[in-house]
Write a protein that holds these residues in place. Structure first.
Motif, mmCIF file in Angstrom:
data_model
loop_
_atom_site.group_PDB
_atom_site.id
_atom_site.type_symbol
_atom_site.label_atom_id
_atom_site.label_comp_id
_atom_site.label_asym_id
_atom_site.label_seq_id
_atom_site.Cartn_x
_atom_site.Cartn_y
_atom_site.Cartn_z
ATOM 1 N N ILE A 131 -91.572 -49.181 12.788
ATOM 2 C CA ILE A 131 -92.872 -48.574 13.096
ATOM 3 C C ILE A 131 -94.016 -49.575 12.973
ATOM 4 O O ILE A 131 -94.874 -49.654 13.849
ATOM 5 N N LEU A 132 -94.034 -50.351 11.898
ATOM 6 C CA LEU A 132 -95.127 -51.296 11.695
ATOM 7 C C LEU A 132 -94.957 -52.558 12.531
ATOM 8 O O LEU A 132 -95.897 -53.013 13.185
ATOM 9 N N GLU A 133 -93.753 -53.135 12.528
ATOM 10 C CA GLU A 133 -93.541 -54.425 13.177
ATOM 11 C C GLU A 133 -93.360 -54.317 14.687
ATOM 12 O O GLU A 133 -93.927 -55.116 15.434
ATOM 13 N N ILE A 166 -93.081 -29.408 6.523
ATOM 14 C CA ILE A 166 -92.384 -29.974 5.370
ATOM 15 C C ILE A 166 -93.389 -30.714 4.496
ATOM 16 O O ILE A 166 -94.538 -30.916 4.906
ATOM 17 N N GLU A 167 -92.948 -31.109 3.302
ATOM 18 C CA GLU A 167 -93.746 -31.978 2.446
ATOM 19 C C GLU A 167 -92.984 -33.274 2.255
ATOM 20 O O GLU A 167 -91.777 -33.260 2.008
ATOM 21 N N ILE A 168 -93.684 -34.399 2.372
ATOM 22 C CA ILE A 168 -93.066 -35.705 2.222
ATOM 23 C C ILE A 168 -93.708 -36.400 1.027
ATOM 24 O O ILE A 168 -94.917 -36.642 1.018
ATOM 25 N N ALA A 169 -92.886 -36.712 0.026
ATOM 26 C CA ALA A 169 -93.373 -37.375 -1.184
ATOM 27 C C ALA A 169 -93.706 -38.832 -0.904
ATOM 28 O O ALA A 169 -93.135 -39.454 -0.002
ATOM 29 N N VAL A 194 -92.051 -41.840 1.667
ATOM 30 C CA VAL A 194 -92.785 -42.588 2.687
ATOM 31 C C VAL A 194 -92.500 -44.081 2.552
ATOM 32 O O VAL A 194 -92.318 -44.782 3.543
ATOM 33 N N ASP A 195 -92.424 -44.565 1.324
ATOM 34 C CA ASP A 195 -92.169 -45.985 1.078
ATOM 35 C C ASP A 195 -90.829 -46.446 1.631
ATOM 36 O O ASP A 195 -90.657 -47.622 1.941
ATOM 37 N N ALA A 196 -89.872 -45.534 1.753
ATOM 38 C CA ALA A 196 -88.531 -45.884 2.220
ATOM 39 C C ALA A 196 -88.392 -45.782 3.739
ATOM 40 O O ALA A 196 -87.351 -46.118 4.280
ATOM 41 N N VAL A 197 -89.437 -45.349 4.410
ATOM 42 C CA VAL A 197 -89.373 -45.161 5.858
ATOM 43 C C VAL A 197 -89.966 -46.372 6.573
ATOM 44 O O VAL A 197 -91.134 -46.687 6.395
ATOM 45 N N ASN A 198 -89.125 -47.046 7.340
ATOM 46 C CA ASN A 198 -89.576 -48.215 8.090
ATOM 47 C C ASN A 198 -89.377 -48.070 9.597
ATOM 48 O O ASN A 198 -90.150 -48.603 10.378
ATOM 49 N N SER A 199 -88.348 -47.353 9.976
ATOM 50 C CA SER A 199 -88.010 -47.246 11.398
ATOM 51 C C SER A 199 -88.121 -45.805 11.885
ATOM 52 O O SER A 199 -88.208 -44.869 11.082
ATOM 53 N N VAL A 200 -88.067 -45.655 13.195
ATOM 54 C CA VAL A 200 -88.063 -44.318 13.790
ATOM 55 C C VAL A 200 -86.850 -43.541 13.272
ATOM 56 O O VAL A 200 -86.945 -42.363 12.928
ATOM 57 N N GLY A 201 -85.709 -44.216 13.170
ATOM 58 C CA GLY A 201 -84.505 -43.575 12.647
ATOM 59 C C GLY A 201 -84.663 -43.105 11.214
ATOM 60 O O GLY A 201 -84.157 -42.044 10.843
ATOM 61 N N ASP A 202 -85.382 -43.883 10.403
ATOM 62 C CA ASP A 202 -85.657 -43.467 9.020
ATOM 63 C C ASP A 202 -86.450 -42.167 9.013
ATOM 64 O O ASP A 202 -86.197 -41.270 8.208
ATOM 65 N N CYS A 203 -87.433 -42.065 9.903
ATOM 66 C CA CYS A 203 -88.239 -40.838 10.009
ATOM 67 C C CYS A 203 -87.366 -39.657 10.379
ATOM 68 O O CYS A 203 -87.476 -38.589 9.770
ATOM 69 N N VAL A 204 -86.533 -39.849 11.385
ATOM 70 C CA VAL A 204 -85.666 -38.768 11.867
ATOM 71 C C VAL A 204 -84.739 -38.321 10.745
ATOM 72 O O VAL A 204 -84.570 -37.115 10.506
ATOM 73 N N GLU A 205 -84.158 -39.288 10.019
ATOM 74 C CA GLU A 205 -83.237 -38.961 8.927
ATOM 75 C C GLU A 205 -83.941 -38.202 7.803
ATOM 76 O O GLU A 205 -83.456 -37.177 7.331
ATOM 77 N N LEU A 206 -85.112 -38.679 7.409
ATOM 78 C CA LEU A 206 -85.874 -38.028 6.338
ATOM 79 C C LEU A 206 -86.271 -36.608 6.727
ATOM 80 O O LEU A 206 -86.087 -35.663 5.953
ATOM 81 N N ILE A 207 -86.796 -36.446 7.930
ATOM 82 C CA ILE A 207 -87.226 -35.124 8.385
ATOM 83 C C ILE A 207 -86.014 -34.193 8.507
ATOM 84 O O ILE A 207 -86.083 -33.031 8.104
ATOM 85 N N GLY A 208 -84.907 -34.724 9.016
ATOM 86 C CA GLY A 208 -83.687 -33.926 9.104
ATOM 87 C C GLY A 208 -83.225 -33.417 7.749
ATOM 88 O O GLY A 208 -82.826 -32.252 7.603
ATOM 89 N N LYS A 209 -83.311 -34.264 6.726
ATOM 90 C CA LYS A 209 -82.942 -33.861 5.363
ATOM 91 C C LYS A 209 -83.886 -32.774 4.849
ATOM 92 O O LYS A 209 -83.451 -31.823 4.214
#
Length: 82
Positions: A33-35, A57-60, A64-79
């Protein structure tokens, strides 16, 4: 809701914040996301708030600190939805 639906909505939310439109056109789970998308790190708060609103949802902060990629977002939101 499956991962492709989540990713589609994640990309839609990210779109207004993306500075590299070419990277957005070929976005994948591994896109950083950033790079790669060149989203300003200060705008991540807005992105996270938009994710929370869109998916109800609520995201702690530590999540957020562990999310770097689009896939990380999808995985976190899915959980969170799961």
């Amino acid at each position: 809701m499956d991962a492709s639906d989540i990713q589609e909505r994640v990309v839609k939310i990210l779109t207004p914040y993306v500075k590299d439109q070419e990277a957005l056109a070929s976005v994948s789970a591994g896109t950083n996301i950033l790079e790669d998308l060149k989203v300003n790190s200060a705008r991540l708060v807005d992105v996270v708030l938009a994710f929370e609103d869109e998916f109800d949802i609520e995201i702690a902060d530590e999540d957020v600190d562990a999310v770097n990629s689009v896939g990380d977002c999808v995985e976190l939101i899915g959980k969170k939805l799961g």
